[in-house]
Structures are given as C-alpha cells and as structure tokens.
Design a protein around this motif. Structure first.
Motif, short mmCIF file in Angstrom:
data_model
loop_
_atom_site.label_atom_id
_atom_site.label_comp_id
_atom_site.label_asym_id
_atom_site.label_seq_id
_atom_site.Cartn_x
_atom_site.Cartn_y
_atom_site.Cartn_z
N LEU A 72 73.82 64.18 21.77
CA LEU A 72 74.21 63.04 22.61
C LEU A 72 75.36 63.36 23.54
O LEU A 72 75.80 62.48 24.30
CB LEU A 72 74.57 61.86 21.71
CG LEU A 72 73.47 61.41 20.73
CD1 LEU A 72 73.94 60.22 19.90
CD2 LEU A 72 72.18 61.07 21.46
N GLN A 73 75.86 64.61 23.51
CA GLN A 73 76.97 65.04 24.37
C GLN A 73 78.16 64.08 24.24
O GLN A 73 78.80 63.71 25.22
CB GLN A 73 76.53 65.11 25.83
CG GLN A 73 75.46 66.14 26.12
CD GLN A 73 74.91 66.01 27.53
OE1 GLN A 73 73.92 65.36 27.77
NE2 GLN A 73 75.58 66.64 28.47
N LEU A 74 78.47 63.73 23.01
CA LEU A 74 79.52 62.75 22.78
C LEU A 74 80.91 63.34 22.97
O LEU A 74 81.77 62.74 23.63
CB LEU A 74 79.38 62.16 21.38
CG LEU A 74 78.19 61.21 21.20
CD1 LEU A 74 77.93 60.95 19.72
CD2 LEU A 74 78.42 59.91 21.94
N LEU A 75 81.16 64.51 22.39
CA LEU A 75 82.50 65.08 22.42
C LEU A 75 82.52 66.48 23.00
O LEU A 75 83.46 67.24 22.76
CB LEU A 75 83.08 65.10 21.01
CG LEU A 75 83.70 63.78 20.54
CD1 LEU A 75 83.84 63.76 19.02
CD2 LEU A 75 85.05 63.55 21.19
N ASP A 76 81.51 66.85 23.76
CA ASP A 76 81.48 68.18 24.36
C ASP A 76 82.69 68.38 25.28
O ASP A 76 83.16 67.45 25.92
CB ASP A 76 80.21 68.38 25.19
CG ASP A 76 78.96 68.41 24.31
OD1 ASP A 76 79.13 68.47 23.08
OD2 ASP A 76 77.84 68.38 24.85
N ASP A 77 83.16 69.62 25.36
CA ASP A 77 84.22 69.95 26.31
C ASP A 77 83.63 69.95 27.73
O ASP A 77 82.45 70.18 27.93
CB ASP A 77 84.82 71.32 26.00
CG ASP A 77 85.58 71.32 24.68
OD1 ASP A 77 86.11 70.26 24.32
OD2 ASP A 77 85.61 72.37 24.03
N GLY A 78 84.48 69.70 28.70
CA GLY A 78 84.01 69.70 30.08
C GLY A 78 83.66 68.31 30.57
O GLY A 78 83.73 67.33 29.81
N PRO A 79 83.27 68.20 31.82
CA PRO A 79 83.07 66.88 32.45
C PRO A 79 81.78 66.17 32.04
O PRO A 79 81.67 64.97 32.22
CB PRO A 79 83.05 67.22 33.95
CG PRO A 79 82.54 68.63 34.00
CD PRO A 79 83.07 69.31 32.78
N ASP A 80 80.81 66.92 31.49
CA ASP A 80 79.51 66.32 31.19
C ASP A 80 79.42 65.88 29.74
O ASP A 80 78.65 66.41 28.94
CB ASP A 80 78.38 67.31 31.52
CG ASP A 80 78.33 67.66 32.99
OD1 ASP A 80 78.59 66.76 33.81
OD2 ASP A 80 78.04 68.82 33.32
N SER A 81 80.23 64.91 29.39
CA SER A 81 80.19 64.35 28.03
C SER A 81 80.55 62.88 28.10
O SER A 81 81.16 62.41 29.07
CB SER A 81 81.17 65.09 27.11
OG SER A 81 82.51 64.78 27.45
N VAL A 82 80.18 62.16 27.07
CA VAL A 82 80.50 60.73 27.01
C VAL A 82 82.00 60.54 26.89
O VAL A 82 82.58 59.62 27.47
CB VAL A 82 79.75 60.06 25.84
CG1 VAL A 82 80.09 58.57 25.77
CG2 VAL A 82 78.24 60.25 25.99
#
Length: 435
Positions: A14-24
C-alpha cells in the motif's frame, strides 16, 4: 484490547511508509519541524482498535481543519530549541555564587555554549508566547486533550515568577545572571516539563499536517459503527493523478468481493485504495473517499506486489502459499480481518491456480467472519462461483476502440472475461521480433 494487525508486506503493498515522495506518509507529511515528522511517523505506525482513542485523534484533526487556517510555528525556532534543551552539557545545580561566577566568566570570554544558551532561551520564550497566543486565539481548543495538555504544560512552566514575567512581558536582552537562572530552570528544575511541552508541540505539528492535507485534498472522516460492514463511496487512490472514485461494499451477507477485469483495467489500484482507506481510518485520519462507514477491524493483510523470497529459497508460488497460510492463522485469532488478494496464485500453472483459487475463495465465503477482496486472472474461477450467494461479483470494464484498449476504471456489478494480454504482446511487436 489487541492491537491492529498488519505486516511489512501490507505496508509495502500500500506504499504506506515507504521512503521518498511516492508514499501515503509523504502525502500527509507537510510538517514544519523535524520532530513533527517523527511524531507523524509514530501516528502512522500505530493503527488502533480502541474507539475512544480513534475518536480523540479524529477530534483533534477535525478541530484543526475547521478552526486553524495556518499554524504559525517557526521551524528554525523549534529546531534550535530542541538542540538547546537536549544538549548534554546541562546545569546540575544553581546558586548565587555559580550564577555570578558564570556571569563573569562569559562576560570576558563568551563561548559557543554561552551563545547557544542565550539563543535557546530566546527561542523558548518565543515558543511559550506562541502557545499562549494559540490558546487565547482558540479557547474552544481546551476541549481537545492535546491542546489542553499544551496549555497545562505552559501553566506549569509559568508558575515560576521569572518565566511568567518573560512570557507576559518578553525582553530581547536579558542580563547574564538572569540567563543563568533561566537556563537552570529550563534544563534542570523544569526539564521534564520542557521536554513534555516540546513533544506536545511536535504532535500539534503532526496533527496540523494531517488536517491541512485532508482539507486541501477533500478527504473525509470515516464513521465507525458496531454493525459488521465496510462501506466506501467515492474511494480513490491518493497517490494517483486524476483518480477515478468507486464504491466498495462488504457486509455479513457478502463477505467476499470478487473482482475481474483485464490487465491495466484498475483492479490493483482499486484494491490498494480500499486498503489505504481502511488503514487511515484505523489511525484516526480522514480517508480519500466521499463517505466511509465501517466497523472497527482487527487487522489488514494484503498480497498485491509479492516477490520471490530468494534468501529463503521461496518461489513466487510458495510465497503466495505462505501468505494464504498467514491469513488462515490470523483468521483463527481475529473475527474482523480485511484480506486483499490481487491475482491469486499467479505464480503457478493454470490448473493448480484454478483449483487452488476456487477452493480458497469458497472457503473464504463460508467462514462467516472477516472481509475479503480477491481478483484473479482466471475468469473461469469467477464463473464457477457465480451461483455462490455469499460472493459479490464486480468487474472493471475494457473495450477496444481503433484497435486500442480503453478503460473507464468504473466498477460495475457482474463478471467480465475481457482479455487484452494478446493485444499487449502484439502492440509491443513481440511476434514480429520473434519471426
């Protein structure tokens, strides 16, 4: 009360806490201070199953959305205050002798520690004045625990006459002896109080970042109810440009939502949008939807972007099997789990994938607890289950126009056998290259 269950695969899907700009997380991270970002990350990492705690978080965000147009918190001030307060060279005691000695010492040879002390105290005064003004501007905020606690911390610190006088009548140039007194108060006698106030300020920063993002993007607060259901209207993916909104409904009559559709029709995006909305609801945040009604769930498990586990020697199919096993284990412990499987059993041959998908989805529909969203590339599975009254069948359509596929990404009731895999191969010129 048991904590909300999720795992690393779900957070990644779900890209909840990914590093970088493409996360929730990045979508909400409009914090002003470094400490505010850490506080926001802490909120993100702690989904809740306690209704009172969820309502408390939502009430704080709602107040800031409705009442505070701009949080006039100065980043430089707060960041330096953090550095000053947490500096290891803190005073251990204070006396008239020590105060005079340090006054004379720094008068003739002021060093970096002295300048940091003087600036840190000035930043602390500015911060206390900010909190005082915020409380006077928004007195109704005393009904919000975080804001009430912030004012209480201010009250505790300004009980001392020197600090009270500074806040009520700030002075830009303090005498060196007074600086020594205030430094002792802030970094020794009232040290825990100052750290508590700083921590509360960071959470105010974090909550306001959520409020301002939600206000700007039209997110809405979910409604929690005891009735066992999950109903979303106008749900959309917050990381997609010009997203298409859809409705998703799961209840005790139809606990399984079976979605079919061609490649690129939007199945994965819709499933991710649903999972993101559920997760955000359980951290007390507004959600990307026009309306959301849900019971409090026990957890969320997704299998969307599953990879081979090379370190453990797992094939893609075996990794899928391990995910299904995890779901089965969690279902034994949880009555209200949301499970999302995108393209179930894509890692094995068509016969095993068909048989496995059919039996697993049949089992899901007969459990009598939990909610399930499932998609598959094997349309025959949906057709074989089409008479199962416990499954809601939906599809995302596609059509060919001028020999090109067109998608509207709108969920419809029913089953589709649309396929465009062959067109993709032809469009990429694979067959011509192989000649």
């Amino acid at each position: 009360m048991d904590p909300f269950y999720t795992d690393k695969q779900t957070l990644s899907d779900l890209q909840l806490l990914d590093d970088g700009p493409d996360s929730v997380f990045a979508c909400f991270n409009k914090t002003i201070t470094y400490g505010g970002e850490d506080a926001l990350r802490e909120l993100f990492r702690k989904p809740l199953t306690d209704l009172n705690q969820l309502q408390q978080r939502s009430a704080t965000i709602r107040f800031l959305m409705d009442q505070v147009d701009e949080l006039r918190l100065d980043k430089t001030t707060v960041d330096f205050l953090d550095y000053y307060l947490k500096s290891p060279e803190r005073p251990v005691s204070f006396s008239v002798y020590r105060g005079i000695r340090n006054t004379v010492k720094f008068f003739f040879s002021p060093n970096q520690a002295f300048y940091a002390k003087r600036r840190g105290i000035a930043e602390m005064v500015d911060t206390l004045m900010f909190i005082k003004q915020f409380g006077e501007t928004h007195p109704e905020g005393n009904n919000i625990p975080l804001l009430a606690d912030l004012q209480e911390s201010l009250h505790k610190l300004t009980q001392h006459p020197i600090l009270k006088k500074l806040v009520n009548a700030p002075q830009r140039r303090l005498k060196r002896y007074t600086l020594e007194q205030i430094d002792f108060l802030l970094r020794k006698e009232y040290y825990q109080e100052t750290l508590t106030l700083l921590d509360q300020l960071y959470f105010l920063d974090a909550y306001y970042a959520v409020a301002s993002t939600s206000r700007a993007r039209g997110f809405t607060f979910p409604t929690f109810q005891e009735k066992e259901n999950l109903s979303l209207e106008g749900v959309f993916h917050p990381l997609v440009s010009n997203p298409v909104a859809n409705a998703v409904i799961l209840d005790t009559d139809k606990r399984v939502n079976f979605i079919t559709g061609a490649n690129m029709s939007g199945k994965s995006t819709l499933m991710k949008a649903t999972g993101i909305a559920v997760y955000l609801a359980h951290i007390g945040f507004p959600v990307p939807a026009s309306r959301m009604e849900t019971c409090i769930l026990d957890g969320l498990i997704t299998t969307i972007n599953l990879a081979d586990n090379i370190n453990d020697g797992y094939s893609h199919f075996y990794s899928e099997v391990k995910r299904v096993k995890l779901v089965a284990q969690q279902i034994h412990q949880s009555d209200r789990l949301l499970v999302i499987f995108d393209e179930l059993f894509r890692g094995t041959n068509i016969k095993d994938a068909y048989d496995g998908s059919l039996r697993i989805i049949q089992a899901f529909s007969g459990l009598g607890k939990g909610f399930f969203m499932v998609s598959t590339h094997i349309v025959e599975v949906a057709q074989a289950l089409s008479t199962n009254g416990k499954i809601a069948f939906n599809y995302l359509p596609s059509r060919m126009e001028k020999e090109r596929p067109v998608f509207d990404y709108q969920l419809r009731g029913g089953i589709t056998d649309d396929r465009i895999g062959l067109w993709i191969l032809q469009n990429e010129g694979i067959f011509e290259l192989l000649k």
